[in-house]
Write a protein that holds these residues in place. Sequence first.
Motif, short mmCIF file in Angstrom:
data_model
loop_
_atom_site.label_atom_id
_atom_site.label_comp_id
_atom_site.label_asym_id
_atom_site.label_seq_id
_atom_site.Cartn_x
_atom_site.Cartn_y
_atom_site.Cartn_z
N TRP A 148 0.82 -1.22 0.00
CA TRP A 148 0.00 0.00 0.00
C TRP A 148 0.85 1.27 0.00
N LYS A 149 2.12 1.14 0.26
CA LYS A 149 3.03 2.30 0.33
C LYS A 149 2.48 3.32 1.34
N MET A 150 2.66 4.62 1.11
CA MET A 150 2.18 5.60 2.10
C MET A 150 0.77 6.04 1.70
N GLY B 271 2.60 -11.91 -7.58
CA GLY B 271 2.98 -10.52 -7.79
C GLY B 271 3.05 -9.71 -6.52
N LEU B 272 3.87 -8.66 -6.59
CA LEU B 272 3.87 -7.62 -5.56
C LEU B 272 3.20 -6.41 -6.23
N ILE B 273 2.07 -6.02 -5.66
CA ILE B 273 1.18 -5.09 -6.35
C ILE B 273 1.15 -3.76 -5.61
N GLY B 274 1.42 -2.67 -6.30
CA GLY B 274 1.35 -1.34 -5.68
C GLY B 274 -0.01 -0.73 -5.92
N GLY B 275 -0.10 0.16 -6.90
CA GLY B 275 -1.32 0.93 -7.18
C GLY B 275 -2.60 0.09 -7.20
N ALA B 276 -2.56 -1.02 -7.88
CA ALA B 276 -3.79 -1.82 -8.03
C ALA B 276 -4.21 -2.52 -6.74
N GLY C 209 5.51 -4.50 -10.67
CA GLY C 209 5.69 -3.37 -11.59
C GLY C 209 4.49 -3.27 -12.51
N SER C 210 3.54 -2.38 -12.11
CA SER C 210 2.35 -2.13 -12.94
C SER C 210 1.53 -3.38 -13.26
N VAL C 211 1.46 -4.29 -12.31
CA VAL C 211 0.55 -5.44 -12.51
C VAL C 211 -0.87 -4.95 -12.32
N ALA D 142 9.40 -0.22 -14.32
CA ALA D 142 7.99 -0.67 -14.46
C ALA D 142 7.16 -0.32 -13.23
N ILE D 143 7.78 0.27 -12.20
CA ILE D 143 7.04 0.51 -10.96
C ILE D 143 6.29 1.83 -11.03
N GLY D 144 4.99 1.76 -10.95
CA GLY D 144 4.15 2.96 -10.92
C GLY D 144 4.16 3.74 -12.22
N THR D 145 4.69 3.15 -13.28
CA THR D 145 4.83 3.88 -14.55
C THR D 145 3.77 3.48 -15.56
N GLY E 153 13.95 -3.92 0.96
CA GLY E 153 14.67 -3.63 -0.27
C GLY E 153 13.82 -3.09 -1.40
N HIS E 154 12.62 -2.61 -1.08
CA HIS E 154 11.82 -2.03 -2.15
C HIS E 154 12.61 -0.93 -2.85
N SER E 155 12.42 -0.78 -4.15
CA SER E 155 13.25 0.19 -4.90
C SER E 155 13.05 1.62 -4.37
N TYR F 224 10.94 -9.70 -7.85
CA TYR F 224 11.68 -9.01 -8.90
C TYR F 224 10.83 -7.85 -9.42
N GLU F 225 11.36 -6.65 -9.24
CA GLU F 225 10.62 -5.47 -9.66
C GLU F 225 11.53 -4.55 -10.47
N PRO F 226 11.46 -4.64 -11.80
CA PRO F 226 12.27 -3.70 -12.60
C PRO F 226 11.81 -2.27 -12.30
P1 PGA Z 1 2.99 -0.68 -8.94
O1 PGA Z 1 4.02 -0.85 -7.72
O2 PGA Z 1 2.16 -1.93 -8.99
O3 PGA Z 1 2.18 0.53 -8.58
O4 PGA Z 1 3.81 -0.49 -10.17
C1 PGA Z 1 4.64 -2.09 -7.48
C2 PGA Z 1 5.53 -1.96 -6.28
O5 PGA Z 1 6.09 -0.88 -6.05
O6 PGA Z 1 5.70 -2.93 -5.51
#
Ligand code: PGA
Length: 250
Positions: free
Chosen positions: A10-12, A230-235, A211-213, A170-173, A93-95, A165-167
Amino acid sequence: MRKKIVAGNWKMNCDITQTYELLDQLKEKELSDDVEVIVAPPFTNLQSANQALLDTDILVAAQNMHQVANGAFTGEISAGMLQSVGVSTVILGHSERRAMFWETNELLASKVNTALENDMTVIFCFGEELEDRKSDNHFNVVKEQLEEGLYHIEAASWSHIVLAYEPVWAIGTGETASPEQAQEMHSFIRRTIADKYSSDIAQEVSILYGGSVKPGNAKEIFGKPDVDGGLIGGASLKADDFAAIVNAFE
Ligand code: PGA
């Protein structure tokens, strides 16, 4: 058999009211029994989230922790503190931690040690920047992140490790690695583990892609043989989308 895992970072985002709302919505969803589902809200909401999810199989993870047990480290949270509110999984170790909070492979190695000493499960994140990929250096970068941050652990500790693995590009982009790019890297990662440890360990560890899953691309990515979730941010902030991603495995 290695586990399928979908974890929401969920980040911040989400205050306590929004946390309860999102978890209530999630609890109403049918989620595949085959998949371990994890949510990682901010520190302030971990205990409440854990209590709200007591009657479910959804696990709660922290997004970070400090490597020292206690002391004069203003603003930091220790492994023991997380355990004391029932949280025994931590993302390390999140980017964003690496890029914005200067977390190095060396620091992460010590956080990993502390987490393992405290019997926690680590979701260890790593991945290359766009320049690394453009210069065809992505395999080297990933290998170095793993060697310096993680490959010092004992073989027995691998049962407490999940890889993500999170390139970074691809994160949040909105830009996702193609399923083929994810598969190529995941299979490379498994080979490096087999070389350093054993093929049993390499086959057992879950490797998540991040990364943008989204609901629209999860099925294809999770369909690859070396992608275990997956490790999912925004979604992960929308119950409908997160549930659709959890249920995207064939
Ligand atoms: P995202 O983030 O799904 O919003 O690209 C992934 C993450 O930062 O773990």
